[in-house]
Design a protein around this motif. Structure first.
Motif, PDB file in Angstrom:
ATOM      1  N   ARG A 159       0.843  -1.194   0.016  1.00 28.10           N
ATOM      2  CA  ARG A 159      -0.188  -0.013  -0.082  1.00 28.10           C
ATOM      3  C   ARG A 159       1.028   1.163   0.044  1.00 28.10           C
ATOM      4  O   ARG A 159       0.654   1.972  -0.793  1.00 28.10           O
ATOM      5  N   ASP A 195       1.567   7.115  -6.364  1.00 28.48           N
ATOM      6  CA  ASP A 195       0.637   7.881  -6.550  1.00 28.48           C
ATOM      7  C   ASP A 195       1.067   9.601  -6.605  1.00 28.48           C
ATOM      8  O   ASP A 195       0.324  10.478  -7.090  1.00 28.48           O
ATOM      9  N   ILE A 248      -5.390   8.124 -10.039  1.00 28.05           N
ATOM     10  CA  ILE A 248      -4.761   8.109  -8.683  1.00 28.05           C
ATOM     11  C   ILE A 248      -5.516   7.154  -7.653  1.00 28.05           C
ATOM     12  O   ILE A 248      -6.631   7.254  -7.850  1.00 28.05           O
ATOM     13  N   GLY A 249      -4.796   6.313  -7.134  1.00 26.66           N
ATOM     14  CA  GLY A 249      -5.362   5.361  -6.341  1.00 26.66           C
ATOM     15  C   GLY A 249      -6.199   4.295  -6.974  1.00 26.66           C
ATOM     16  O   GLY A 249      -5.825   3.990  -8.146  1.00 26.66           O
ATOM     17  N   ASP A 259      -6.412  -1.313  -0.794  1.00 35.45           N
ATOM     18  CA  ASP A 259      -6.281   0.049  -0.226  1.00 35.45           C
ATOM     19  C   ASP A 259      -8.042   0.491  -0.281  1.00 35.45           C
ATOM     20  O   ASP A 259      -8.588  -0.070   0.481  1.00 35.45           O
ATOM     21  N   PHE A 262      -9.026   2.945   0.693  1.00 40.72           N
ATOM     22  CA  PHE A 262      -9.459   3.788   1.882  1.00 40.72           C
ATOM     23  C   PHE A 262     -10.300   5.045   1.585  1.00 40.72           C
ATOM     24  O   PHE A 262     -10.206   5.561   0.674  1.00 40.72           O
ATOM     25  N   GLU A 272      -8.894  10.136   4.049  1.00 43.12           N
ATOM     26  CA  GLU A 272      -8.486   9.795   2.866  1.00 43.12           C
ATOM     27  C   GLU A 272      -9.079  10.593   1.480  1.00 43.12           C
ATOM     28  O   GLU A 272      -8.471  10.902   0.728  1.00 43.12           O
ATOM     29  N   ARG A 284      -6.912  13.432   1.430  1.00 44.05           N
ATOM     30  CA  ARG A 284      -5.604  13.213   1.165  1.00 44.05           C
ATOM     31  C   ARG A 284      -5.498  13.042  -0.703  1.00 44.05           C
ATOM     32  O   ARG A 284      -4.735  13.502  -1.338  1.00 44.05           O
ATOM     33  N   LEU A 310      -3.682  15.364  -3.331  1.00 47.48           N
ATOM     34  CA  LEU A 310      -2.990  14.569  -4.323  1.00 47.48           C
ATOM     35  C   LEU A 310      -3.455  14.978  -5.771  1.00 47.48           C
ATOM     36  O   LEU A 310      -2.692  15.352  -6.854  1.00 47.48           O
ATOM     37  N   ALA A 351      -1.872  18.447  -6.345  1.00 47.34           N
ATOM     38  CA  ALA A 351      -0.398  18.155  -6.391  1.00 47.34           C
ATOM     39  C   ALA A 351      -0.238  17.531  -7.892  1.00 47.34           C
ATOM     40  O   ALA A 351       1.114  18.180  -8.561  1.00 47.34           O
ATOM     41  N   HIS A 352      -1.283  17.246  -8.500  1.00 51.17           N
ATOM     42  CA  HIS A 352      -1.020  16.785  -9.757  1.00 51.17           C
ATOM     43  C   HIS A 352      -1.423  17.755 -10.703  1.00 51.17           C
ATOM     44  O   HIS A 352      -1.826  17.701 -11.855  1.00 51.17           O
TER      45      HIS A 352
END
Lengths: 302, 302
Positions: free
Chosen positions: A171, A178, B149-150, B157, B159, B241, B244, B248, B251-252
């Motif tokens: 994970r 990511d 992502i993810g 995961d 989550f 989550e 998060r 992300l 951030a991208h």
């Protein structure tokens, strides 16, 4: 026509005990009689919850045959053995499935791996254990009364287990993937160990068994020893779970706790003083405990 | 002998588009032509990673037939449809398996559910999305370039997903069961909803699919609304989550983020100001996005 009565008499007079300690990654068997240990061997995974229960049954049979051969006994001596199996996943349903395969022993008793380990760790006396191997669980014996704690399986919990450590490593690696930019070396190494790419890792994880995840745990321990922060964080999380289980043992009345299992043995030294003060070394192992269970009539037998 | 040429001509001149949005708990389909929406229906789970891929294929066919029937079209019109499927679990392997079942549409294009939702949310323009339904994932479009992502699946995961929320509720209930004394009402209610006893819940969890776990999520939301601390803690963890994933996306390069999905819609209002400032309402849904994908030639087609 003579063979059958002779064999039955042998079964009734034999003092052979086969003790098996089985979990998600493998099993061990010890063959003993009144005078001592005749053989000790290792075999394949024997978690009773695995699949339809056929695989753990076959694993127990294989390790039993191997123990007899190692001791120089004929295969037919299987029918003379009193077998006591301390197995992970020994729920009532799973035990019934096992007995339905008609084990060929003179007598077959099943206890949970936790109970066997607990009886072995304190020679049948009171105490508590935390086991972290492929899975994770705890158990407490207080005034001879057993309380099993955790052991809810990888799908729901098993935090602090080898399988959980491996899953967390994957994970963390995927989460690093990511992030913008190149992943750190630990993430790259973990993904490489599990498959070629994040996509293959994801496909692999769908069908992976706990022991498959657990195979990554040694890599996490090694990386932590080399100061890799991601690996240290995963083990710190596992140690929190160990401490939680130790505290639960105390809450259920255990005055001393042994931390067992391949993962538990490596995590125990990381515990903080408050939980570490409860820790003791085990007196014996789960196969010692299985023999105690048999002699004290504590298992589910058929 | 006349039927076939007529049908082929119909296929070539038809402007029917079937857009499907499929995930682990169900799918939706919308049938459109040049003039507007002809039908909108719902169907069964269509995560492409499920089992050997037969079940999601059948789910897509069933919902397609249902959409045609609802629009008053003959079943044979299936062959006139250009189908564009925005599906969870649309890995390269899973897409290949789907095409191998020979979908009966005039053309079949597959995009990930995330890509479809992203295209729909911003009408094909740049932005980011977080989807939390049965599973959880995010995706970003920056200067027309997609970054997913993810979405690593429930085994590793997911989550903050509905399945994760349900799994955490069961885990909390089992952990409460491990404590000395009677379990609190929330633990008792969750265990009762999933099975008769901790043992049956453990057995159940072994074979449970993400959508089985996700069925417990509404109970957690309801309990949190009634001030149950265990439920509030689970949703707070899910919101971490979400945050998060929103970070992300930023951030991208996403300057605006839509939080989607049955779970995401309920969690978005819980986000703290730092991430909440990035949030926008989606312009359209994943089926709008699927049609955009088809018209812009963005899917994997066969």
């Amino acid at each position: 026509m003579m063979a059958r009565p002779l064999k039955q008499r042998a079964a009734m007079t034999s003092d052979l005990i086969l003790a098996v300690d089985g979990g998600g990654s493998g099993c061990r068997a010890r063959l003993v009689n009144g005078t001592g240990v005749l053989a000790e061997v290792t075999g394949g995974p024997a978690n009773l919850m695995a699949g339809d229960g056929r695989a753990p049954f076959e694993a127990v049979l294989a390790v039993a045959r191997d123990a007899l051969a190692t001791a120089g006994k004929a295969p037919a001596a299987l029918a003379d053995c009193r077998a006591v199996l301390g197995l992970a996943g020994a729920t009532p349903d799973a035990r019934s499935r096992f007995f339905a395969f008609a084990p060929p022993f003179a007598e077959t008793c099943i206890v949970s791996d936790g109970y066997a380990a607990l009886l072995g760790a304190f020679g049948g006396e009171d105490g508590g254990i935390v086991i972290q191997g492929t899975g994770a669980a705890a158990a407490v014996l207080v005034e001879g009364r057993l309380t099993e704690i955790g052991g809810w399986g990888f799908a729901l919990d098993d935090f602090g287990s080898g399988a959980d450590i491996g899953r967390r490593a994957l994970r963390a690696a995927l989460r690093a993937h990511d992030e913008p930019g190149a992943p750190p070396p630990f993430a790259a190494a973990v993904l490489k160990a599990a498959g070629a790419s994040p996509q293959t890792v994801m496909d692999w994880a769908q069908g992976a068994a706990p022991r498959d995840f657990a195979q990554l745990a040694p890599r996490v321990f090694d990386a932590a020893e080399h100061g890799t922060p991601e690996a240290e964080a995963i083990l710190a999380r596992a140690a929190e779970e160990t401490a939680r289980l130790v505290r639960l043992c105390a809450a259920h009345g255990a005055e001393r706790v042994a931390v067992l299992g391949s993962v538990g043995r490596r995590i125990a030294p990381m515990l903080h003083a408050d939980t570490a003060a409860l820790l003791v070394e085990p007196a014996g192992d789960a196969m010692n405990g299985a023999v105690i269970a048999l002699r004290q009539g504590l298992g589910h037998c058929a």
